[in-house]
Structure formats: structure tokens, C-alpha cells
Enzyme design. Structure first.
Site, PDB file in Angstrom:
ATOM      1  CG  ASP A  62      84.506  78.514 -80.416  1.00  0.00           C
ATOM      2  OD1 ASP A  62      83.858  77.992 -79.505  1.00  0.00           O
ATOM      3  OD2 ASP A  62      85.479  79.256 -80.209  1.00  0.00           O
ATOM      4  CG  ASN A 128      95.715  85.330 -80.150  1.00  0.00           C
ATOM      5  OD1 ASN A 128      94.598  85.310 -79.643  1.00  0.00           O
ATOM      6  ND2 ASN A 128      96.073  84.506 -81.111  1.00  0.00           N
ATOM      7  CG  HIS A 130      91.501  83.797 -79.889  1.00  0.00           C
ATOM      8  ND1 HIS A 130      92.708  83.255 -79.515  1.00  0.00           N
ATOM      9  CD2 HIS A 130      90.547  83.028 -79.314  1.00  0.00           C
ATOM     10  CE1 HIS A 130      92.480  82.195 -78.750  1.00  0.00           C
ATOM     11  NE2 HIS A 130      91.192  82.034 -78.606  1.00  0.00           N
ATOM     12  CD  GLU A 135      93.645  82.128 -83.460  1.00  0.00           C
ATOM     13  OE1 GLU A 135      93.995  83.086 -82.759  1.00  0.00           O
ATOM     14  OE2 GLU A 135      93.877  80.942 -83.154  1.00  0.00           O
TER      15      GLU A 135
HETATM   16  C1  GLP Z   1      89.494  79.125 -76.808  1.00  0.00           C
HETATM   17  C2  GLP Z   1      88.029  79.419 -77.144  1.00  0.00           C
HETATM   18  C3  GLP Z   1      87.664  80.841 -76.814  1.00  0.00           C
HETATM   19  C4  GLP Z   1      88.124  81.172 -75.407  1.00  0.00           C
HETATM   20  C5  GLP Z   1      89.625  81.050 -75.313  1.00  0.00           C
HETATM   21  C6  GLP Z   1      90.162  81.419 -73.944  1.00  0.00           C
HETATM   22  O1  GLP Z   1      90.354  79.515 -77.812  1.00  0.00           O
HETATM   23  N1  GLP Z   1      87.723  79.181 -78.536  1.00  0.00           N
HETATM   24  O2  GLP Z   1      86.258  80.990 -76.950  1.00  0.00           O
HETATM   25  O3  GLP Z   1      87.732  82.478 -75.084  1.00  0.00           O
HETATM   26  O4  GLP Z   1      89.948  79.696 -75.591  1.00  0.00           O
HETATM   27  O5  GLP Z   1      90.059  80.328 -73.082  1.00  0.00           O
HETATM   28  P1  GLP Z   1      90.205  80.414 -71.519  1.00  0.00           P
HETATM   29  O6  GLP Z   1      88.934  80.989 -71.015  1.00  0.00           O
HETATM   30  O7  GLP Z   1      90.398  78.991 -71.081  1.00  0.00           O
HETATM   31  O8  GLP Z   1      91.382  81.261 -71.225  1.00  0.00           O
END
Ligand code: GLP
Length: 236
Positions: A62, A128, A130, A135
Site C-alpha cells: 500500500d 481493527n 485491517h 479497513e
Molecule cells: C498501517 C499499514 C499496515 C500495517 C498497520 C499496522 O495501517 N498500512 O500494513 O499492518 O499499519 O502497523 P504497525 O505494524 O505499526 O502496528
């Protein structure tokens, strides 16, 4: 789904590294990569290793809409800093946050994925549930699309920005359908803030309310978690 619980992030990341190393020794050529804090220890291990990625292709999940690859909050910048500048790959793909033809960017990226089928996809998970930026409420079979980020994701990601108002409101994300086409999927989750999402992903029903629950429909998913992220699972 296979769930493996580790004492800490370092041990779980070492296990993820071993899976990637084995995959590469067995012919994997395309890695699907993720941003966020969860994969950073794994990327450090990849950088410190003597593995050669110069014949590997990466396809990232992404990117924020509106940020250039030079912007230090873009996911392209993150990947360059943490991995690609230190361990050169043959080619690396990230959605283009500044695509001039924004309507066409999802289709263009789906073509990239079709031309580079992912052998091993790495995922983090949002609080949440995702994955990528899919989402709650996302189509569980969809391809790459433009996403309006939820307030909870904007709040969670605000820590990386100087000002909450600077957090982009939109992103391009690989779809859950695209993610499920990967041959193998590794999901990393650390800390208590991920415990509810992990429980719902592993033990809950497959539902668009928890996008990661769709991983139950894939036959080669390995979830690597620390004790805290595993703390709400009923089977330990
Ligand atoms: C963002 C990214 C996700 C990632 C999520 C969790 O939203 N788009 O790909 O998994 O954050 O991030 P973290 O690993 O910092 O908790």
C-alpha cells in the site's frame, strides 16, 4: 492457519526470516512486503544477513495517496530506508501515491501483481483487524483500490507524523483478493494492542468486519506473534 507464539518480537522476526530464507532457497522470487513497525526487526535481520536479494522482486501492499516517494512519511521512503537502500532488490514496486491518472492506479497496480505473482506475502495487522489498508467493511475478494482511511487508522498512524492533520486521508491498497492469491502468507503482530485483532482473526468468523479473518480462507498462512498479541487466544 498456523499460529506460532514467541517470547518476543525478536524471536518471532527470526522465525519470519527463516521462512523467507527457506522460501528463497526453494525458488521464491517475489516477496510481498509491508510497512508499519511490525516488520522492522525482520527487515533489520534481512539487511544484516548474507542473503542476496539482487534477483528478487518486491511488491508492496500500500501507499498513501498524495505523498511522493521522497516524502519521509511515504511507504516508498520507508521501504527504501529500512530495506532497499541497504539490500538492493532486482526491482521493487509500491503503488504510486502521486499517480497523475489516479483512477487508473489500482488497475495499473493489479497488472504489476499479475505479472509478478507473490510467493511470500508479509503482513502486519491494524488494531481493527485491517491488513494492508483494507479497513473493516472491505470487499474480501477485491483487488487494488483507493481507500478512505478510518479514524482509528488515522489516529494510530498519527504517531509517525509531526501533526495529526498531516496524516493522509486516503491510500491505495492491494485488495484482500490480491493478498489471498499469494502462495504463502506470514502475518506478524506484537503487543497487547493487537490481541483483540489476533483473536478475531484466528478464532472469529470470516467477516468483512475483521478483514484479516479472510486469511482463514487461505491454506498456507503462518501467524507469528509475541505472548502479548497472543494473550486473548483461547488455545495457547
Ligand atoms: C498501517 C499499514 C499496515 C500495517 C498497520 C499496522 O495501517 N498500512 O500494513 O499492518 O499499519 O502497523 P504497525 O505494524 O505499526 O502496528
Amino acid at each position: 492457519m498456523q499460529v506460532r507464539v514467541f517470547n518476543n518480537k525478536d524471536e518471532a522476526s527470526a522465525a519470519a526470516f527463516d521462512i523467507i530464507k527457506d522460501g528463497m532457497q526453494n525458488g521464491a522470487k517475489v516477496l510481498g512486503l509491508a510497512t508499519g513497525s511490525s516488520p522492522v526487526t525482520l527487515y533489520d535481520k534481512m539487511v544484516a544477513s548474507d542473503l542476496d536479494f539482487s534477483n528478487m522482486t518486491s511488491v508492496n501492499l500500500d501507499e498513501y495517496v498524495g505523498l511522493s516517494g521522497d516524502n519521509d512519511q511515504s511507504y516508498r521512503y520507508f521501504m527504501n530506508q529500512h530495506l532497499f537502500n541497504k539490500k538492493p532488490f532486482k526491482e521493487t514496486f509500491v503503488p504510486n501515491g502521486l499517480a497523475t491518472d489516479a483512477d487508473n492506479e489500482p488497475a495499473r497496480y493489479d497488472k504489476v501483481i499479475a505479472e509478478h505473482p507473490i510467493d511470500i506475502q508479509l503482513l502486519g495487522i491494524g488494531r481493527n483487524g485491517h491488513i494492508g489498508f483494507n479497513e473493516p467493511g472491505s470487499d474480501l475478494k477485491g483487488g487494488t483500490h483507493k481507500v478512505a482511511l478510518t479514524q482509528s487508522t488515522i489516529d494510530a498512524n498519527a504517531r509517525f507524523f509531526a501533526n495529526k492533520d498531516d496524516v493522509p486521508r486516503y491510500a491505495y491498497s492491494m485488495g484482500i483478493g490480491s493478498i489471498l492469491k499469494s502462495k504463502k502468507i506470514i502475518l506478524l503482530a506484537f503487543g497487547e494492542s493487537k490481541a483483540d485483532a489476533i483473536k478475531a482473526t484466528v478464532e472469529g468468523p470470516v467477516t468483512a468486519d475483521v478483514p484479516a479473518s479472510a486469511l482463514q480462507n487461505h491454506d498456507d498462512v503462518i501467524i507469528l506473534v509475541d505472548k502479548e498479541a497472543a494473550s486473548k487466544l483461547s488455545q495457547k
